[in-house]
Motif scaffolding. Structure first.
Motif, PDB file in Angstrom:
ATOM      1  N   VAL A  11       9.761 -15.860  21.730  1.00  0.00           N
ATOM      2  CA  VAL A  11       9.885 -15.126  20.470  1.00  0.00           C
ATOM      3  C   VAL A  11       9.059 -13.833  20.479  1.00  0.00           C
ATOM      4  N   GLN A  12       7.921 -13.833  21.151  1.00  0.00           N
ATOM      5  CA  GLN A  12       7.130 -12.605  21.233  1.00  0.00           C
ATOM      6  C   GLN A  12       7.893 -11.508  21.962  1.00  0.00           C
ATOM      7  N   THR A  13       8.609 -11.895  23.008  1.00  0.00           N
ATOM      8  CA  THR A  13       9.432 -10.932  23.736  1.00  0.00           C
ATOM      9  C   THR A  13      10.548 -10.408  22.838  1.00  0.00           C
ATOM     10  N   MET A  14      11.170 -11.311  22.070  1.00  0.00           N
ATOM     11  CA  MET A  14      12.228 -10.878  21.141  1.00  0.00           C
ATOM     12  C   MET A  14      11.676  -9.902  20.110  1.00  0.00           C
ATOM     13  N   ASN A  15      10.507 -10.192  19.584  1.00  0.00           N
ATOM     14  CA  ASN A  15       9.906  -9.305  18.584  1.00  0.00           C
ATOM     15  C   ASN A  15       9.642  -7.925  19.181  1.00  0.00           C
ATOM     16  N   THR A  16       9.124  -7.890  20.398  1.00  0.00           N
ATOM     17  CA  THR A  16       8.845  -6.615  21.068  1.00  0.00           C
ATOM     18  C   THR A  16      10.141  -5.868  21.360  1.00  0.00           C
ATOM     19  N   LEU A  17      11.141  -6.583  21.867  1.00  0.00           N
ATOM     20  CA  LEU A  17      12.442  -5.954  22.131  1.00  0.00           C
ATOM     21  C   LEU A  17      13.027  -5.356  20.851  1.00  0.00           C
ATOM     22  N   GLU A  18      12.917  -6.097  19.763  1.00  0.00           N
ATOM     23  CA  GLU A  18      13.472  -5.623  18.497  1.00  0.00           C
ATOM     24  C   GLU A  18      12.762  -4.363  18.017  1.00  0.00           C
ATOM     25  N   MET A  19      11.448  -4.369  18.035  1.00  0.00           N
ATOM     26  CA  MET A  19      10.708  -3.183  17.571  1.00  0.00           C
ATOM     27  C   MET A  19      11.000  -1.969  18.455  1.00  0.00           C
ATOM     28  N   ASN A  20      11.026  -2.170  19.755  1.00  0.00           N
ATOM     29  CA  ASN A  20      11.323  -1.059  20.666  1.00  0.00           C
ATOM     30  C   ASN A  20      12.737  -0.524  20.455  1.00  0.00           C
ATOM     31  N   PHE A  21      13.704  -1.427  20.247  1.00  0.00           N
ATOM     32  CA  PHE A  21      15.088  -1.020  20.011  1.00  0.00           C
ATOM     33  C   PHE A  21      15.190  -0.215  18.721  1.00  0.00           C
ATOM     34  N   LEU A  22      14.580  -0.723  17.659  1.00  0.00           N
ATOM     35  CA  LEU A  22      14.648  -0.033  16.368  1.00  0.00           C
ATOM     36  C   LEU A  22      13.980   1.341  16.422  1.00  0.00           C
ATOM     37  N   ARG A  23      12.867   1.432  17.127  1.00  0.00           N
ATOM     38  CA  ARG A  23      12.219   2.747  17.297  1.00  0.00           C
ATOM     39  C   ARG A  23      13.109   3.683  18.111  1.00  0.00           C
ATOM     40  N   ALA A  24      13.691   3.150  19.179  1.00  0.00           N
ATOM     41  CA  ALA A  24      14.523   3.974  20.063  1.00  0.00           C
ATOM     42  C   ALA A  24      15.741   4.533  19.330  1.00  0.00           C
ATOM     43  N   ILE A  25      16.293   3.755  18.428  1.00  0.00           N
ATOM     44  CA  ILE A  25      17.479   4.189  17.690  1.00  0.00           C
ATOM     45  C   ILE A  25      17.082   4.870  16.384  1.00  0.00           C
ATOM     46  N   ASP A  26      15.775   5.020  16.194  1.00  0.00           N
ATOM     47  CA  ASP A  26      15.219   5.670  15.002  1.00  0.00           C
ATOM     48  C   ASP A  26      15.685   4.969  13.720  1.00  0.00           C
ATOM     49  N   TRP A  27      15.782   3.664  13.785  1.00  0.00           N
ATOM     50  CA  TRP A  27      16.157   2.810  12.653  1.00  0.00           C
ATOM     51  C   TRP A  27      17.517   3.191  12.059  1.00  0.00           C
ATOM     52  N   SER A  28      18.339   3.870  12.818  1.00  0.00           N
ATOM     53  CA  SER A  28      19.639   4.325  12.335  1.00  0.00           C
ATOM     54  C   SER A  28      20.684   3.232  12.562  1.00  0.00           C
ATOM     55  N   LEU A  29      20.755   2.286  11.628  1.00  0.00           N
ATOM     56  CA  LEU A  29      21.630   1.132  11.787  1.00  0.00           C
ATOM     57  C   LEU A  29      22.925   1.234  10.992  1.00  0.00           C
ATOM     58  N   TYR A  30      22.924   2.002   9.911  1.00  0.00           N
ATOM     59  CA  TYR A  30      24.141   2.127   9.118  1.00  0.00           C
ATOM     60  C   TYR A  30      25.251   2.712   9.988  1.00  0.00           C
ATOM     61  N   THR A  31      26.434   2.152   9.828  1.00  0.00           N
ATOM     62  CA  THR A  31      27.593   2.612  10.577  1.00  0.00           C
ATOM     63  C   THR A  31      28.777   2.709   9.632  1.00  0.00           C
ATOM     64  N   ASP A  32      29.429   3.825   9.662  1.00  0.00           N
ATOM     65  CA  ASP A  32      30.647   3.991   8.887  1.00  0.00           C
ATOM     66  C   ASP A  32      31.718   3.098   9.514  1.00  0.00           C
ATOM     67  N   PRO A  33      32.495   2.393   8.707  1.00  0.00           N
ATOM     68  CA  PRO A  33      33.539   1.523   9.271  1.00  0.00           C
ATOM     69  C   PRO A  33      34.469   2.230  10.256  1.00  0.00           C
ATOM     70  N   ARG A  34      34.665   3.527  10.091  1.00  0.00           N
ATOM     71  CA  ARG A  34      35.527   4.260  11.036  1.00  0.00           C
ATOM     72  C   ARG A  34      34.979   4.193  12.456  1.00  0.00           C
ATOM     73  N   GLU A  35      33.641   4.176  12.590  1.00  0.00           N
ATOM     74  CA  GLU A  35      33.053   4.076  13.925  1.00  0.00           C
ATOM     75  C   GLU A  35      33.408   2.737  14.573  1.00  0.00           C
ATOM     76  N   LEU A  36      33.419   1.666  13.770  1.00  0.00           N
ATOM     77  CA  LEU A  36      33.803   0.361  14.313  1.00  0.00           C
ATOM     78  C   LEU A  36      35.258   0.353  14.751  1.00  0.00           C
ATOM     79  N   PHE A  37      36.119   0.999  13.970  1.00  0.00           N
ATOM     80  CA  PHE A  37      37.533   1.040  14.335  1.00  0.00           C
ATOM     81  C   PHE A  37      37.742   1.884  15.596  1.00  0.00           C
TER      82      PHE A  37
END
Length: 165
Positions: free
Chosen positions: A131-157
């Motif tokens: 779980v510590q590795t998962m927590n670190t992976l998650e924080m690094n991923f979120l920082r790397a993507i600059d917390w930009s998680l919202y996605t317009d449905p058109r991008e999914l299509f």
């Protein structure tokens, strides 16, 4: 979040090789989609350490119940990383990138904080990391993507159309 969800589910079931049966579960990735994940993630995260294998994708997909929509959202995130933070992709293994991008996408889509919670320890168990590795992976991923998680449905299509091709 997604307009016409029922039509989308039918399209995914038919075109991404989940079968014609409406009772067929979309709770893990089909074999062809798993193949695409392996090929794509090995290219974008080329580190030879913990190189992504189909057996691992299948195992995590089954254990964590990865939906096709989670996969598509994760691919949107990976594409963002390719453009915004390619250095991150050079530092992470393809196996870790698969695991963390799927977890973050699943959290974004399904974790409402009550009944459908997504827990890092469960994802860690599915991915065979602590779980510590998962927590670190998650924080690094979120920082790397600059917390930009919202996605317009058109991008999914767009991703779905690419997968269908």
């Amino acid at each position: 979040f997604l307009p016409r969800h029922q039509q989308l589910s039918e399209r995914v079931r038919k075109r991404l090789y989940y079968g014609w049966d409406k009772d067929c579960s979309l709770d893990n990735l089909s074999s062809p989609v798993a193949d695409i994940a392996v090929e794509l993630l090995q290219k974008v995260a080329p580190s030879p350490i913990r190189r992504l294998q189909k057996k691992y994708v299948s195992h995590v997909s089954r254990e964590a119940c990865i939906s096709p929509c989670s996969m598509m959202l994760a691919l949107v995130y990976i594409e963002r990383l390719r453009h915004r933070n390619p250095e991150y992709l050079q530092q992470i293994s393809s196996s870790d990138l698969f695991l963390i991008s799927m977890m973050v996408a699943s959290k974004y889509l399904y974790d409402e904080g009550e009944e459908e919670e997504v827990f890092n320890d469960e994802w860690g168990a599915a991915g065979k990391v602590d779980v510590q590795t998962m927590n670190t992976l998650e924080m690094n991923f979120l920082r790397a993507i600059d917390w930009s998680l919202y996605t317009d449905p058109r991008e999914l299509f767009e991703v779905l159309s690419w997968l269908e091709g």
